[in-house]
Design a protein around this motif. Structure first.
Motif, PDB file in Angstrom:
ATOM      1  N   LYS A  39     -47.139  47.112  21.712  1.00 19.19           N
ATOM      2  CA  LYS A  39     -47.026  46.005  22.674  1.00 19.19           C
ATOM      3  C   LYS A  39     -45.404  45.823  22.703  1.00 19.19           C
ATOM      4  CE  LYS A  39     -50.443  43.447  24.788  1.00 19.19           C
ATOM      5  NZ  LYS A  39     -51.694  42.316  24.275  1.00 19.19           N
ATOM      6  N   ILE A  98     -44.225  49.880  24.820  1.00 23.00           N
ATOM      7  CA  ILE A  98     -44.708  51.147  25.322  1.00 23.00           C
ATOM      8  C   ILE A  98     -46.079  50.994  25.789  1.00 23.00           C
ATOM      9  CG2 ILE A  98     -45.943  53.172  24.274  1.00 23.00           C
ATOM     10  CD1 ILE A  98     -43.626  53.159  22.221  1.00 23.00           C
ATOM     11  N   LEU A  99     -46.811  49.854  25.492  1.00 22.15           N
ATOM     12  CA  LEU A  99     -48.098  49.804  25.940  1.00 22.15           C
ATOM     13  C   LEU A  99     -47.910  48.524  27.077  1.00 22.15           C
ATOM     14  CD1 LEU A  99     -51.312  49.720  24.245  1.00 22.15           C
ATOM     15  CD2 LEU A  99     -50.801  47.559  25.203  1.00 22.15           C
ATOM     16  N   SER A 100     -48.483  48.898  28.143  1.00 21.38           N
ATOM     17  CA  SER A 100     -48.249  47.828  29.309  1.00 21.38           C
ATOM     18  C   SER A 100     -49.169  46.879  29.201  1.00 21.38           C
ATOM     19  CB  SER A 100     -48.216  48.170  30.577  1.00 21.38           C
ATOM     20  OG  SER A 100     -49.123  48.105  31.291  1.00 21.38           O
TER      21      SER A 100
END
Lengths: 184, 158
Positions: free
Chosen positions: B47, B51-53
């Motif tokens: 996060k 990269i992690l939505s």
């Protein structure tokens, strides 16, 4: 404590609607919360349950129910693929004869490179295309090569098509249904 | 920027089917031969690295409300400005510039068809440009999971 209220008691008995112990208001809140994502704590559903005045079990059951009913299509990590180097994203649009759409779409869908394949309406005269597919890759030439390969293998050389690479992401969010459609 | 093996495994194994249970991170840890704490910090780090939505549900648009793909042919010099206007709408969840006369592509999602129509009208009004509305008529293939080839991927450096 929240009331134990089935959505529709009769349907529940018939097994058509699963028993639901959250009130409608709690369901709306729950949906808005999990749309933002699961918290990174050991018991995330307990943390959410506290926010909506429910039990962890009720929240877990509700999410499972939404998964079963298909309201939740998938549950997991949503990555920003651009950040992972998948920057060559092409939307390929085709003008396929209406009678052939199903056939072509099912063939296109078999390719690993194709992540999405949809039929959409033509908007003549501006927009003649009715079949859309997405191809994501790490490199523009690679993606163009894949499109050529697919075009040849499916004998679509004579079909009108266009390739729309994206070059800037202005917004990349999950959909939010939690609020009532006002501008933020 | 490099990702740990654990992070790579999480990305490639849990885009679909993240466990829904009391201790989901523990279940993932067991499957990947790690610990609950390590899985939690690996996800937090994804996060932080943007990269992690998110980690959560993807709702079915058709069942969850009304949605459509839409496009606008924007005079190139105005693209950023018009994109900014479109972005203001909470109902717009994706918005991309694409190489075409129709150069701005976005997805609008609303509670119902009336709210959707209203939003599209408001976008036309505020941008002063006609919107091409292309709702989905049939979905033949939706593979939203994304198998990342970490050998090939040229990750952005931040």
């Amino acid at each position: 404590m929240t009331s134990l209220r089935p959505i529709d008691a009769k349907a529940h008995v018939l097994g058509q609607v699963p028993y639901c112990s959250l009130t409608e208001q709690q369901q709306v809140k729950l949906r808005a919360i999990i749309e933002q994502g699961l918290p990174q704590v050991a018991q995330p559903y307990l943390a959410i349950a506290k926010q909506i005045d429910a039990t962890e079990q009720q929240v877990l059951e509700q999410v499972a129910m939404w998964q079963e009913s298909g309201l939740i299509k998938r549950f997991g990590i949503v990555v920003k693929h651009r950040q992972l180097g998948y920057t060559a994203n092409a939307m390929v649009v085709w003008n396929i004869a209406d009678a052939d759409v199903e056939k072509v779409a099912s063939k296109l869908s078999l390719y690993d490179e194709v992540s999405l394949c949809y039929r959409r309406p033509r908007r003549l005269p501006d927009w003649p295309y009715n079949l859309f597919c997405m191809i994501h890759g790490t490199d523009r030439d690679l993606v163009l090569g894949q499109i050529d390969k697919i075009t040849n293998e499916l004998a679509l050389e004579d079909v009108q098509k266009d390739v729309l690479f994206s070059y800037k992401a202005y917004k990349q969010n999950g959909a939010r249904y939690g609020k009532n459609g006002q501008k933020s | 920027m490099t990702l740990s093996l654990l992070q790579q495994q999480i990305i490639n194994s849990y885009q679909k089917g993240f466990p829904v249970c009391s201790r989901p991170y523990q279940v993932v840890a067991t499957a990947l031969n790690s610990t609950e704490d390590d899985v939690i910090s690996a996800i937090k780090d994804l996060k932080d690295k943007n990269i992690l939505s998110r980690l959560g549900p993807v709702f079915c648009h058709k069942k969850a409300g009304a949605s459509t793909l839409a496009a606008i042919a924007v005079p190139p010099a105005q693209l950023d400005k018009v994109a900014g206007i479109v972005n203001q709408f909470e109902q717009v969840n994706h918005n991309y510039a694409r190489e075409h006369e129709y150069n701005l592509w976005f997805v609008v999602t609303a509670n119902d068809a009336v709210a959707l129509e209203y939003t599209l009208m408001e976008i036309e009004l505020l941008t002063g440009l006609p919107v091409l509305v292309l709702p989905m008529e049939a979905a033949y293939h939706i593979d939203l999971g994304f198998n990342i080839d970490f050998q090939q991927s040229k990750m952005k450096e931040h």
